[in-house]
Every structure is written in C-alpha cells, then in structure tokens.
Design an enzyme around this catalytic site. Structure first.
Site, PDB file in Angstrom:
ATOM      1  N   ASP A 193      21.628  41.377 -20.105  1.00  0.00           N
ATOM      2  CA  ASP A 193      20.192  41.322 -20.367  1.00  0.00           C
ATOM      3  C   ASP A 193      19.817  42.205 -21.560  1.00  0.00           C
ATOM      4  OD1 ASP A 193      17.679  40.293 -19.977  1.00  0.00           O
ATOM      5  OD2 ASP A 193      17.180  41.550 -18.262  1.00  0.00           O
TER       6      ASP A 193
ATOM      7  N   HIS B 151      20.122  37.605 -12.351  1.00  0.00           N
ATOM      8  CA  HIS B 151      19.435  38.717 -11.675  1.00  0.00           C
ATOM      9  C   HIS B 151      19.595  38.608 -10.156  1.00  0.00           C
ATOM     10  CE1 HIS B 151      17.914  39.125 -15.648  1.00  0.00           C
ATOM     11  NE2 HIS B 151      16.919  38.265 -15.528  1.00  0.00           N
TER      12      HIS B 151
ATOM     13  N   LYS C 127      16.263  27.537 -20.250  1.00  0.00           N
ATOM     14  CA  LYS C 127      15.874  28.652 -19.392  1.00  0.00           C
ATOM     15  C   LYS C 127      14.570  28.341 -18.661  1.00  0.00           C
ATOM     16  CE  LYS C 127      14.703  33.519 -19.190  1.00  0.00           C
ATOM     17  NZ  LYS C 127      14.612  34.813 -19.859  1.00  0.00           N
TER      18      LYS C 127
ATOM     19  N   HIS D  89      18.983  38.836 -25.056  1.00  0.00           N
ATOM     20  CA  HIS D  89      17.757  38.636 -25.823  1.00  0.00           C
ATOM     21  C   HIS D  89      18.029  39.038 -27.273  1.00  0.00           C
ATOM     22  CE1 HIS D  89      15.239  37.762 -22.319  1.00  0.00           C
ATOM     23  NE2 HIS D  89      15.980  38.665 -21.694  1.00  0.00           N
TER      24      HIS D  89
ATOM     25  N   HIS E 271      15.930  32.585 -14.526  1.00  0.00           N
ATOM     26  CA  HIS E 271      15.516  33.972 -14.300  1.00  0.00           C
ATOM     27  C   HIS E 271      14.932  34.014 -12.894  1.00  0.00           C
ATOM     28  CE1 HIS E 271      13.211  37.783 -14.948  1.00  0.00           C
ATOM     29  NE2 HIS E 271      12.407  37.180 -14.081  1.00  0.00           N
TER      30      HIS E 271
ATOM     31  N   HIS F  78      23.634  36.256 -21.155  1.00  0.00           N
ATOM     32  CA  HIS F  78      22.186  36.465 -20.992  1.00  0.00           C
ATOM     33  C   HIS F  78      21.763  37.598 -21.913  1.00  0.00           C
ATOM     34  CE1 HIS F  78      18.468  36.200 -18.373  1.00  0.00           C
ATOM     35  NE2 HIS F  78      18.245  37.326 -19.040  1.00  0.00           N
TER      36      HIS F  78
END
Length: 386
Positions: free
Chosen positions: A268, A221, A153, A61, A192, A59
């Site tokens: 993340d 999460h 996602k 970005h 998410h 996960h």
C-alpha cells in the site's frame, strides 16, 4: 551479461548453491560451475549470499493516494529509488480514494514512466467508486486495449466507498472477466476491503451463486477480516494482506489455518494513512505508506515466527506472480524467467537488486534513479540561452 557465481538460490524453493547466467533481460542458465566463454561478461561473486526472485508488490499508489485532508494532503508520486531499495522489481499501480484530482490517464502515464526507468509495471483502472472511472468508456475496454491495465479497482465495506450493490459488483466482475479472457490478462476486480460492514461476505455469495470464478476477485486489506480470509482461501481465492512488522497477528492466524499457498502481501506504498476521529468526520492525523515494510514482514515471519524462508518469500514472489498470471516470467528463478532478482547478505539484508537484467542496487549502493531524482542545477547562462 552477468554471471553470478556460487550463490545460494531460493527460487523461492531452495535450489542449493549454483551459478546464474543472465543475458539481456532473461536468466539463460543455472547450474554448478558454469563457464561460458563469452566476451564482456561481468562476474558477480555470490559467495555467502542468497538469490531470491525480485519482489512483486501488487497494491501500490505510484501516483500517491488519499488526499482526504484537502489538496495539501495529496501524497507525492513514488520515485524509482524507493521501489528498488525495497527489492521490488514489479509493481501494480492503482488509484485510491481520490479519483477526481488523479485520473486513470495519469496512472497509465506513470506506469509507462516506471517501465521506461527499468522495472516492470502494470496498473488497474477504476478507483474507490462505482461506476469505475476509466479511459475508453468502460473498465472492460481499458483492460482489452491498454497493455498496462490488467484489472479494475473497487472499494467495498468502507465509509468512503460508493456502496455498490450486489448486482453492480456481479455485472462488473463479469465484464472484467470477459475482458481478461479476450486480452489474455488476469482480469481481476481488486477489492479495497474496509473495516466496516460485511466485508467480503457478499463477494463469496456471488462466487457461490453466480458461478463467477473466485480468482477474478482479489480482496486486499484482509488483515481486518482474518476469518473471512480463511473462508475465501478455502474457496480457492487469493487473499492479500497489507500489514506492518509490528502488527502481524492476523496474517499469522491465517497462515496457521490455511498455509501460505493462496496468500499474498502488499505494501500500500504511497497511500495515505488517515487517522479519523471517533465519528469518522474529521481527520486528526495523516501518514503515508512505505514500501520497505514489505520485506520486513517476510523476514519477521521467517526469523521470529519460524516460517521456512521459501514459504515466507512466496508471499511476495511466486504467489502474486501466479495470482496475476505473471508466472513463470515473474516470481521465480528459472532459465527463461525474467532476470528479476535480489541478492541477500548473510543477515537477510538487501545487497543487490536486478530488474529485467539491469543492476539497480549493487553492494547496497543505489545505481539507478528516476529521471527527476537528481535534478541538475539550473544555471543562469542556460536560462539566458534558452
């Protein structure tokens, strides 16, 4: 080719002290006192060190995430050095809240760039919103036709999500599942899960009532919902935790309840961490996720919470590899596996990182950087001759 001698191997299960022979991008052999008579082989002394599989961060970005505070609040792309310094050799990139100024096309391009720079990289189509943004016209076709894309996602239970209905989620996971079967990929709907609403209660109802295999849902999460994480794991699913070394209570609670076999940890990294006012109307502060806490959490589980090293390591090696259908190419140290490995010193500090047989860090010194991490001086003469 490399021969790592006399290194203590956790694959992640303990194997004892052995040698590891690497040729090109694979582990060729493991054993005691290997003595290949091969020209050009480089010896690495592993005495006093521990070899573990390269870390998998599912996960990330890689383009930068967030941007909820205006155009100036868009975090920058991740560079190769930040990734390998954290011991990570495989990443799965994804979009965040912003599916407007960042696109799946950009994401695939960045994924390909990281592959060119030496690590293994995959990505997900979609973003926070439903219907998912994509390249080919559908999330399913993206998965089937684009090598790097392994799933989709979607955001749920978040004040920024598009509130997909149960029927919409069921339709999406069914399409993604078929795409995964056709393409030989995991076909995951990476969720998410925000901190509001019913979290994954509806997801578990879909699994029970619609006969959708639980492994096609990948909630992340889940530190915000430990009780539901326990229930989901007991159904056979993998629950992912985005946690920090200073706040591990939920993760430890779930480990105590269900063990580590179906748990994973991700960073993340690159995602924005907005601080909202009480009404969730204005952002009062902003931070950016980093990748180095990934292994810090694992060390703390082992050193301060007495979790055996092999079980702690599994959260970022063998478990995500199995969850994403990468095992045994990834997530383990075995003959035939990819030569993705990390050497730890006697204090469990990252000493050496190898990705697909290429040395990225050696003796704590960075030996590989991204293409634009060292931009050459722009000389006037070169400009005039251009």
């Amino acid at each position: 080719m490399y021969l790592i001698r006399n290194v203590n191997i956790f694959a992640p299960e303990p194997k004892g002290i052995m040698d590891i022979l690497v040729a090109n991008d694979r582990i060729c052999a493991m054993g005691k006192e290997l003595d290949p008579e091969l020209p050009g082989i480089e010896i690495i002394d592993g005495t006093g060190k521990t070899a573990v599989p390269g870390f998998i961060d599912q996960h990330v970005h890689i383009l930068g995430g967030g941007g909820e505070g205006g155009f100036h609040s868009r975090p920058p792309e991740l560079m190769l050095s930040e990734i390998v310094r954290a011991g990570v050799t495989t990443v799965v990139g994804l979009l965040g809240t912003d599916g407007h100024t960042r696109s799946v096309e950009n994401l695939v391009a960045k994924t390909k760039a990281l592959k060119n720079e030496g690590i293994t990289a995959y990505c997900l189509t979609g973003s926070y919103e439903y219907p998912p943004i994509n390249i080919t016209g559908s999330a399913a076709k993206d998965i089937v036709y684009i090598d790097e894309i392994i799933g989709c996602k979607l955001a749920i239970s978040d004040h920024r999500c598009s509130r997909p209905t149960r029927e919409e989620i069921t339709r999406l996971v069914s399409e993604v599942r078929i795409a995964g079967l056709i393409s030989g990929k995991v076909g995951e709907v990476h969720l998410h899960v925000g901190a509001i609403g019913n979290a994954i209660r509806e997801i578990m109802e879909i699994v029970k009532e619609e006969s959708v295999p639980v492994t096609h849902f990948r909630p992340t999460h889940m530190e915000n919902h430990p009780e539901q994480a326990i229930e989901f794991v007991n159904m056979g699913g993998y629950a992912d935790f985005t946690t920090e070394p200073h706040d591990m209570d939920s993760l430890c609670q779930v480990i105590e309840a269900v063990g580590t076999e179906k748990l994973t940890v991700s960073s993340d990294a690159g995602g924005s961490i907005p601080v909202w006012d009480q009404k969730r109307e204005r952002i009062t502060g902003m931070a950016v996720g980093r990748m180095d806490p990934l292994f810090q959490v694992i060390k703390k589980l082992h050193l301060e919470h007495d979790l055996p090293l092999e079980k702690a390591l599994s959260l970022i090696t063998s478990n995500p590899a199995k969850a994403l259908n990468f095992y045994p190419d990834k997530g383990t140290l075995l003959p035939g596996s990819h030569a993705d490995l990390v050497l730890l010193d006697n204090e469990l500090q990252i000493d050496t990182v190898m990705a697909r047989g290429k040395i990225m860090i050696r003796d704590k010194k960075l030996s590989a950087k991204g293409t634009f991490e060292e931009i050459p001086v722009y000389k006037e003469e070169a400009s005039m001759n251009a």
